[in-house]
Design a protein around this motif. Sequence first.
Motif, PDB file in Angstrom:
ATOM      1  N   ASN A 152     -19.558  11.470  38.877  1.00  0.00           N
ATOM      2  CA  ASN A 152     -19.480  10.303  39.765  1.00  0.00           C
ATOM      3  C   ASN A 152     -18.974  10.678  41.154  1.00  0.00           C
ATOM      4  O   ASN A 152     -19.515  10.210  42.162  1.00  0.00           O
ATOM      5  CB  ASN A 152     -18.586   9.223  39.149  1.00  0.00           C
ATOM      6  N   ILE A 153     -17.951  11.510  41.231  1.00  0.00           N
ATOM      7  CA  ILE A 153     -17.430  11.942  42.536  1.00  0.00           C
ATOM      8  C   ILE A 153     -18.471  12.774  43.266  1.00  0.00           C
ATOM      9  O   ILE A 153     -18.672  12.618  44.475  1.00  0.00           O
ATOM     10  CB  ILE A 153     -16.106  12.722  42.357  1.00  0.00           C
ATOM     11  N   SER A 154     -19.164  13.654  42.524  1.00  0.00           N
ATOM     12  CA  SER A 154     -20.205  14.479  43.140  1.00  0.00           C
ATOM     13  C   SER A 154     -21.333  13.625  43.691  1.00  0.00           C
ATOM     14  O   SER A 154     -21.839  13.877  44.791  1.00  0.00           O
ATOM     15  CB  SER A 154     -20.776  15.458  42.109  1.00  0.00           C
ATOM     16  N   ALA A 155     -21.722  12.613  42.955  1.00  0.00           N
ATOM     17  CA  ALA A 155     -22.791  11.720  43.418  1.00  0.00           C
ATOM     18  C   ALA A 155     -22.346  10.909  44.631  1.00  0.00           C
ATOM     19  O   ALA A 155     -23.128  10.707  45.564  1.00  0.00           O
ATOM     20  CB  ALA A 155     -23.214  10.785  42.290  1.00  0.00           C
ATOM     21  N   SER A 156     -21.097  10.463  44.635  1.00  0.00           N
ATOM     22  CA  SER A 156     -20.620   9.670  45.772  1.00  0.00           C
ATOM     23  C   SER A 156     -20.503  10.520  47.038  1.00  0.00           C
ATOM     24  O   SER A 156     -20.664  10.013  48.139  1.00  0.00           O
ATOM     25  CB  SER A 156     -19.272   9.021  45.451  1.00  0.00           C
ATOM     26  N   ARG A 157     -20.246  11.815  46.892  1.00  0.00           N
ATOM     27  CA  ARG A 157     -20.183  12.716  48.051  1.00  0.00           C
ATOM     28  C   ARG A 157     -21.565  13.228  48.457  1.00  0.00           C
ATOM     29  O   ARG A 157     -21.698  13.915  49.459  1.00  0.00           O
ATOM     30  CB  ARG A 157     -19.294  13.917  47.750  1.00  0.00           C
ATOM     31  N   GLY A 158     -22.567  12.944  47.653  1.00  0.00           N
ATOM     32  CA  GLY A 158     -23.925  13.353  47.993  1.00  0.00           C
ATOM     33  C   GLY A 158     -24.196  14.827  47.727  1.00  0.00           C
ATOM     34  O   GLY A 158     -25.012  15.434  48.411  1.00  0.00           O
ATOM     35  N   LEU A 159     -23.518  15.397  46.743  1.00  0.00           N
ATOM     36  CA  LEU A 159     -23.727  16.808  46.417  1.00  0.00           C
ATOM     37  C   LEU A 159     -25.072  16.997  45.730  1.00  0.00           C
ATOM     38  O   LEU A 159     -25.554  16.121  45.008  1.00  0.00           O
ATOM     39  CB  LEU A 159     -22.610  17.321  45.511  1.00  0.00           C
TER      40      LEU A 159
END
Length: 100
Positions: free
Chosen positions: A28-35
């Motif tokens: 979820n954090i990776s997706a929110s940062r656009g990784l």
Amino acid sequence: MFVLKLWRYILGFYQLQVVGWNLEKLINISASRGLNIWNISRDEGGLLLNASLYSFSQLKEISQRLNCSLTIKEKQGLPFIFAKLKKRKIFFIGPILLII
């Protein structure tokens, strides 16, 4: 689809194994940062995923904060091939000398 795979190979990527308790939070954090991560699948110990070179450094930071273990399973792409060939300079010089 083929163009995307080719582009990822040209830029290089890591195949990673992530083990820990906060795997969903990591995604979820990776997706929110656009990784740039793809091919996410469950493994017996955690997750297997692919990440671009740029995304790897940020993913490493996120996994450390969440107490997850991040292991590189495989490195793929042209940057890694060129790094190997850079060490073997005679590999390039040999054929040139043979032709001359």
